[in-house]
Scaffold this active site. Structure first.
Site, PDB file in Angstrom:
ATOM      1  N   ASP A   1       0.838  -1.199   0.000  1.00 21.85           N
ATOM      2  CA  ASP A   1       0.000   0.000   0.000  1.00 21.85           C
ATOM      3  C   ASP A   1       0.874   1.251   0.000  1.00 21.85           C
ATOM      4  OD1 ASP A   1      -2.383   1.336  -0.055  1.00 21.85           O
ATOM      5  OD2 ASP A   1      -2.787   1.127   2.090  1.00 21.85           O
TER       6      ASP A   1
ATOM      7  N   SER B   1      -7.055  -6.429  -5.998  1.00 20.76           N
ATOM      8  CA  SER B   1      -8.139  -7.086  -5.260  1.00 20.76           C
ATOM      9  C   SER B   1      -9.424  -7.119  -6.074  1.00 20.76           C
ATOM     10  CB  SER B   1      -8.393  -6.356  -3.937  1.00 20.76           C
ATOM     11  OG  SER B   1      -9.059  -5.140  -4.179  1.00 20.76           O
TER      12      SER B   1
ATOM     13  N   ASN C   1     -10.614  -3.719  -6.379  1.00 20.44           N
ATOM     14  CA  ASN C   1      -9.860  -2.690  -7.112  1.00 20.44           C
ATOM     15  C   ASN C   1     -10.472  -2.322  -8.472  1.00 20.44           C
ATOM     16  OD1 ASN C   1      -6.571  -3.691  -5.886  1.00 20.44           O
ATOM     17  ND2 ASN C   1      -7.891  -2.036  -5.204  1.00 20.44           N
ATOM     18  N   TRP C   2     -11.419  -3.127  -8.963  1.00 23.49           N
ATOM     19  CA  TRP C   2     -12.070  -2.792 -10.241  1.00 23.49           C
ATOM     20  C   TRP C   2     -12.834  -1.475 -10.135  1.00 23.49           C
ATOM     21  CZ3 TRP C   2     -10.481  -5.463 -14.273  1.00 23.49           C
ATOM     22  CH2 TRP C   2     -10.054  -6.794 -14.091  1.00 23.49           C
TER      23      TRP C   2
HETATM   24  C1  FPP Z   1      -1.718   0.105  -3.461  1.00 20.96           C
HETATM   25  O1  FPP Z   1      -1.382   1.428  -3.650  1.00 20.96           O
HETATM   26  C2  FPP Z   1      -1.347  -0.845  -4.489  1.00 20.96           C
HETATM   27  C3  FPP Z   1      -2.187  -1.477  -5.363  1.00 20.96           C
HETATM   28  C4  FPP Z   1      -3.580  -1.125  -5.652  1.00 20.96           C
HETATM   29  C5  FPP Z   1      -1.786  -2.672  -6.069  1.00 20.96           C
HETATM   30  C6  FPP Z   1      -0.908  -2.471  -7.226  1.00 20.96           C
HETATM   31  C7  FPP Z   1       0.445  -2.719  -6.808  1.00 20.96           C
HETATM   32  C8  FPP Z   1       1.460  -2.522  -7.587  1.00 20.96           C
HETATM   33  C9  FPP Z   1       1.309  -2.070  -8.983  1.00 20.96           C
HETATM   34  C10 FPP Z   1       2.784  -2.806  -7.054  1.00 20.96           C
HETATM   35  C11 FPP Z   1       3.436  -3.718  -7.986  1.00 20.96           C
HETATM   36  C12 FPP Z   1       3.678  -5.038  -7.563  1.00 20.96           C
HETATM   37  C13 FPP Z   1       3.078  -6.165  -8.010  1.00 20.96           C
HETATM   38  C14 FPP Z   1       3.572  -7.481  -7.570  1.00 20.96           C
HETATM   39  C15 FPP Z   1       1.905  -6.099  -8.923  1.00 20.96           C
HETATM   40  P1  FPP Z   1      -2.535   2.500  -3.570  1.00 20.96           P
HETATM   41  O2  FPP Z   1      -2.840   2.938  -4.948  1.00 20.96           O
HETATM   42  O3  FPP Z   1      -3.702   1.956  -2.817  1.00 20.96           O
HETATM   43  O4  FPP Z   1      -1.840   3.635  -2.726  1.00 20.96           O
HETATM   44  P2  FPP Z   1      -2.546   4.746  -1.838  1.00 20.96           P
HETATM   45  O5  FPP Z   1      -3.146   4.049  -0.645  1.00 20.96           O
HETATM   46  O6  FPP Z   1      -1.419   5.633  -1.450  1.00 20.96           O
HETATM   47  O7  FPP Z   1      -3.565   5.433  -2.695  1.00 20.96           O
END
Ligand code: FPP
Length: 242
Positions: free
Chosen positions: A22, A67, A70-71
């Site tokens: 995160d 997740s 996340n969509w």
């Molecule tokens: C959270 O950051 C991360 C995600 C929604 C997942 C995506 C993750 C990556 C692209 C890292 C890469 C690694 C892999 C293995 C895919 P956020 O957007 O929720 O951050 P925020 O809480 O600061 O808004």
């Protein structure tokens, strides 16, 4: 390394670590960059931590990469993540082979664009001979969804009406029954929640919440988290012998 404390065994370092990555968006915002740049740097951090975990002899690492919830992010961000998955994550076969990482996926990938599904299959095939570290990417993954899918698999395979459902049956029907339950869940970015990650498998997991934003993570963060774990005593609902 294994220490024995009473009848309880404490692994020095965890066998299976799950990471909630995160803070990508906040990392980018702090630098007046688009959120996508946080994700781009997040992939680099994910690779650093795979390498570090491999060096620390951690056998299983599971990343919460996308997740089932996340969509609902803006379409532009979802599209960027899909592109990132196929071009920067499920494409690093030389890197995965160099650290001995076998790549697996947990979650329902049927909803992903075919370019992502093709990249996933290609990476899984090209790393299937590795065994030093098993890196599982949880994508379109939700703990509740995994439980529902598991029950449905059991129902569809059921041949006898007398067979009871049980915890054992549940686990047998998860996406990867061969992977042990998670010992340690680490979340970067300061929030203190599980967010539908490995709900069943984390029943007795130790939890660690770290303020550092995910794109800043390096080996030192992982070592510090593992040292913290090494000082904990897991009782699994029991008590320590006097
Ligand atoms: C959270 O950051 C991360 C995600 C929604 C997942 C995506 C993750 C990556 C692209 C890292 C890469 C690694 C892999 C293995 C895919 P956020 O957007 O929720 O951050 P925020 O809480 O600061 O808004």
């Amino acid at each position: 390394m294994v220490d024995t404390i009473g009848s309880y065994v404490q692994n020095r370092y965890p066998t299976h670590i799950g990471i909630i990555m995160d803070g990508n968006g906040r990392w980018a915002k702090q630098r007046s960059l688009p959120r996508s740049m946080g994700h781009f740097e997040g992939v680099k951090a994910a690779k650093r931590i795979v390498k570090a975990a491999s060096e620390l002899e951690i056998p299983y690492l599971t990343y919460y990469a996308f997740s089932t919830e996340n969509w609902c992010r803006p379409a532009k961000e979802v599209d960027y993540l899909m592109n990132l998955f196929s071009t920067r994550l499920f494409s690093e076969i030389n890197f995965y082979n160099s650290v001995g990482a076998k790549i697996l996926v947990r979650g329902d990938i049927a909803r992903f664009p075919s370019s992502v599904q093709d990249a996933i299959h290609a990476t899984q095939d090209a790393t299937s001979h590795n065994s030093h570290i098993i890196v599982t990417l949880a994508i379109n993954y939700g703990g509740q969804d995994e439980i529902v899918r598991s029950v449905n698999r059991w129902l569809s395979e059921r041949t006898s009406v007398t067979k009871d459902f049980s915890a054992e049956e549940m686990m047998k029907h998860f996406d990867h029954p061969e992977i042990p339950t998670v010992d340690y869940i680490i979340r970067s970015g300061g929030e203190k929640r599980i967010s539908n990650f490995l709900l069943w498998e984390s029943a007795y997991a130790e939890l660690m919440f770290v303020d550092s934003l995910w794109p800043d993570w390096n080996k030192e963060h992982l070592v510090q988290a593992c040292e913290e774990y090494a000082n904990r005593i897991r009782r699994y609902g029991g008590v320590l012998d006097e």
